[in-house]
Design an enzyme around this catalytic site. Structure first.
Site, PDB file in Angstrom:
ATOM      1  N   GLU A  90      -6.834  -0.173  -2.831  1.00 40.32           N
ATOM      2  CA  GLU A  90      -6.193   1.139  -2.981  1.00 40.32           C
ATOM      3  C   GLU A  90      -7.209   2.242  -3.279  1.00 40.32           C
ATOM      4  OE1 GLU A  90      -2.961   3.473  -5.728  1.00 40.32           O
ATOM      5  OE2 GLU A  90      -3.444   1.401  -6.186  1.00 40.32           O
ATOM      6  N   ASP A  91      -8.202   1.925  -4.111  1.00 34.89           N
ATOM      7  CA  ASP A  91      -9.083   2.979  -4.622  1.00 34.89           C
ATOM      8  C   ASP A  91     -10.489   3.026  -4.015  1.00 34.89           C
ATOM      9  OD1 ASP A  91      -7.076   3.882  -6.272  1.00 34.89           O
ATOM     10  OD2 ASP A  91      -7.625   2.567  -7.917  1.00 34.89           O
TER      11      ASP A  91
END
Length: 736
Positions: A90-91
């Site tokens: 996600e990051d």
């Protein structure tokens, strides 16, 4: 130079935490191959390099702390490695394909299950939350490690929540209390659940948290002295009886105290289990022997003895509970369990989930049976609000143990009725239920069942469910089955009514409905965002769409319009309906999105005020009823999604408006209390319409009806009153 020093300090911090993690892993799982964990750490360190959290800490600290929580749960190397990698997709620029290539299918599968849905553009926050939870539920069924990582992630986020903005704190804390803490409870993970609840409570209701914290701290010293004394007395008696056991004591958690105070309307001094002791024995036989010794030492409180060993809770929690009163009148609770039961109560499913020791045990399969049922029941629920509300019901503890006449145990949610019992036996038994006998005596269908009740359901072939049942059932299974039946049959009726309304309107245009082609109806349905002409007819039947508006689009050019004067007549009816159902100005403050001519009124069951989240429900003949989104009736009404309609507060034109709101203040009965409460209200320049007070046993309930402008105005008053010493709770009553 400063940047270099910072990088060195950051690296040193992460290396120290990683060493702690490896030390814990070796202690808990000495046979596991920890090379996978080391590789995951190196990978995470590389890809999160340069990222920081809101606290200013390097981002890598978060996955390391999540991995540490998992290691404390004694999870395997695969789970801990997935914990270290859980935010990388996600990051960072890492993909699931990269994870699969580097760490194998198992780790990639878990990381994919944990990764949040951020790529999909959801229309509403409810939709996003519902879809996140759906994905989590399905992933949990597939591999429980997904939810254990999710819980560890949430726990560390809650521990560091003070670094976020107040709005974010509120949102995350509320979600924690409503979803994550109950999931931990259903999985039997008492330790994590308790910490999540206390952390969530601190941000959701800081005033109540502070008041209870101060009340507990004021009693802590005396409480610890008291517990040390009774603990020694009990140890001596156990030694005398030849029973080997470990005795622990504790003061009840703040969130648990708060729930009890609100539910029972009592002060902290009246909480029976504020002080509690735990006796951990070596066998089940010893548990019952200890119970006998305790009841010989101190007087038991009637109705407070619970045997969860013979009748385990649905999350497999086992223990004996009893409350006793000492000679000086101090009450306290005791829990008696074996070492194995204690491990299960603290760690739950994590205590027995072994991945390297062959297949999953039958007990663990049984523990997840509730989850499979939830997934099955929710599969057909399309409305996100309905999904969230029914999921919350599923997650909360089930505490009523009832029996069929043949002795089979049926576990139901608290306050369940014979209707819930009937649906738990079979859907058709529920549909055809006409009455019930409880312990051999006829009872009404809204009768609340209690543990130990023997329930016999009376059925009648051809009998059908009533929509009134939605107001009394407690289990989501019953609710979903009733809603499904009603939706099916109400829709057929709505389509029939829609056709009749269109035919009636068509006659004014001298058009026969059979002359209108299906393609034309399909086009109109598509314009309204509907799939089929039947959906359009159902919408007209429910009152969501105007038959005249639909006909105006369908009628041939040059058709004779509606007779003169009918518009004025409709306007007159509109004003009458507004006057009868809504009060004039307050109804005009709300409008239906995309519709200018629908009558709108505020529902009397919840009396929403400006600023509150609201939802509309089309009622036949009255217009659109506007309910607060948290109104208890919303769940019951929304079984027909076609009748739901989006509404919003109209732009504030500066005209002052006031909504009557009733508050009940629960407080100590002391001199000057009423004066302090009215002073707080007066300081906000608020008109008091009515005030009534009732007192008993040193406690007071004060009902106040106020003129409130909007939600912020109400929150200021409630916040101010709750800060007054001696005020236990302030509740808004929906009905006035």
């Amino acid at each position: 130079m400063a940047t270099l020093r910072q990088q060195i300090a950051t690296t040193a911090l992460s290396v120290t935490k990683f060493r702690e993690l490896m030390k814990r892993m070796r202690a808990n799982r000495p046979s596991d191959d920890l090379a996978l964990v080391r590789k995951a750490y190196d990978f995470s360190q590389k890809h999160h390099a340069g990222q920081t959290r809101a606290s200013g800490e390097p981002y890598l600290v978060h996955p390391l702390q999540v991995a540490m929580v998992l290691a404390e749960m004694k999870m395997d190397a695969v789970a801990v490695a997935a914990g270290l990698l859980h935010d990388s997709v996600e990051d960072t620029s890492v993909t699931i394909v990269d994870i699969r290539k580097e760490f194998g299918e198992q780790v990639a599968h878990i990381v994919e299950g944990v990764t949040k849905i951020s790529a999909i553009d959801f229309a509403t926050r409810e939709e996003q939350q519902a879809e996140n939870l759906r994905k989590m539920m399905l992933a949990m069924v597939d591999d429980i490690r997904v939810v254990l990582i999710k819980l560890a992630d949430r726990l560390h986020n809650m521990r560091t929540l003070e670094h976020l903005a107040p709005e974010r704190q509120q949102k995350i804390a509320r979600e924690t209390l409503e979803i994550y803490a109950p999931i931990a409870h259903r999985l039997g993970m008492g330790k994590i659940r308790g910490e999540l609840e206390d952390l969530g409570f601190r941000y959701v209701d800081p005033i109540a948290y502070q008041q209870i914290h101060e009340a507990v701290e004021a009693r802590r010293k005396a409480g610890e002295t008291f517990l040390a004394r009774v603990e020694q007395v009990l140890r001596d008696k156990l030694k005398e009886a030849g029973i080997t056991a470990k005795v622990e004591s504790r003061i009840k958690r703040l969130h648990s105290i708060h729930k009890k105070l609100v539910r029972q309307r009592i002060a902290v001094d009246q909480v029976y289990d504020l002080y509690a002791m735990r006796v951990i024995t070596q066998s089940v036989q010893d548990c019952y022997a200890v119970l006998g010794i305790i009841h010989n030492l101190w007087r038991p409180v009637p109705g407070r003895i619970k045997d969860f060993i013979a009748m385990p809770r649905p999350n497999f929690y086992q223990s004996l509970h009893t409350s006793v009163i000492t000679e000086d009148g101090t009450p306290f609770e005791l829990q008696i369990r074996t070492e194995e039961m204690h491990k299960m109560a603290e760690e739950g499913i994590a205590a027995h989930w072994k991945y390297k020791d062959g297949p999953v045990s039958a007990q663990d399969e049984q523990r997840l049976a509730w989850l499979r049922q939830v997934v099955e029941w929710q599969r057909d629920v399309s409305d996100p609000n309905e999904f969230l509300s029914t999921l919350k019901i599923d997650l909360y503890p089930e505490e009523v143990y009832t029996f069929t006449p043949k002795g089979k145990v049926v576990v139901l949610p608290r306050d369940s009725t014979p209707i819930d019992f009937a649906y738990s036996i079979h859907t058709e038994v529920g549909h055809s239920c006409v009455g019930a006998k409880v312990n051999g005596r006829m009872v009404p269908l809204r009768h609340k069942l209690h543990s130990g009740d023997i329930v016999e359901i009376l059925t009648q072939p051809g009998h059908k469910p009533s929509r009134d049942w939605l107001g009394v059932v407690k289990s989501s299974r019953s609710r979903n089955k009733i809603k499904h039946w009603l939706n099916l049959h109400q829709r057929e009726r709505a389509i029939e009514i829609g056709r009749k309304l269109i035919e009636k309107e068509a006659r004014k245009y001298r058009v026969a409905l059979k002359e209108i082609k299906d393609e034309e109806l399909q086009k109109i349905a598509s314009d309204y965002g509907l799939g089929r002409p039947e959906d359009l007819m159902a919408g007209i039947g429910y009152g969501k769409y105007s038959a005249r508006q639909v006909l105006a689009r369908l009628a041939p050019a040059g058709s004779e319009p509606a007779p003169e004067g009918e518009g004025e007549k409709a306007g007159t009816i509109a004003s009458v309906v507004r006057r009868v159902f809504g009060g004039d100005s307050s109804a005009n403050a709300i409008r239906v999105k995309g519709h200018g001519d629908l009558l709108v009124y505020r529902a009397r069951c919840c009396n929403p005020i400006r600023g509150e989240a609201v939802v509309g429900y089309v009622t036949r003949g009255k217009g659109v009823a506007v309910h607060a989104l948290n109104c208890p009736n919303v769940v019951n009404l929304m079984y027909e999604p076609e009748r739901r309609i989006d509404v919003e507060w109209a732009t504030d034109d500066g005209t002052p408006s006031a909504y009557p709101v009733k508050l009940t203040v629960f407080c100590d009965d002391r001199f000057g209390m009423l004066k302090q409460i009215t002073a707080v209200i007066s300081d906000t320049k608020t008109n008091i319409r009515n005030i009534e007070a009732r007192t008993a046993n040193g406690q007071a309930n004060i009902d106040i009806i106020l003129d409130i402008a909007d939600l912020k105005h109400l929150e200021n008053i409630v916040g101010g009153v709750r800060k007054i010493p001696g005020v236990h709770d302030v509740q808004r009553l929906q009905k006035i």
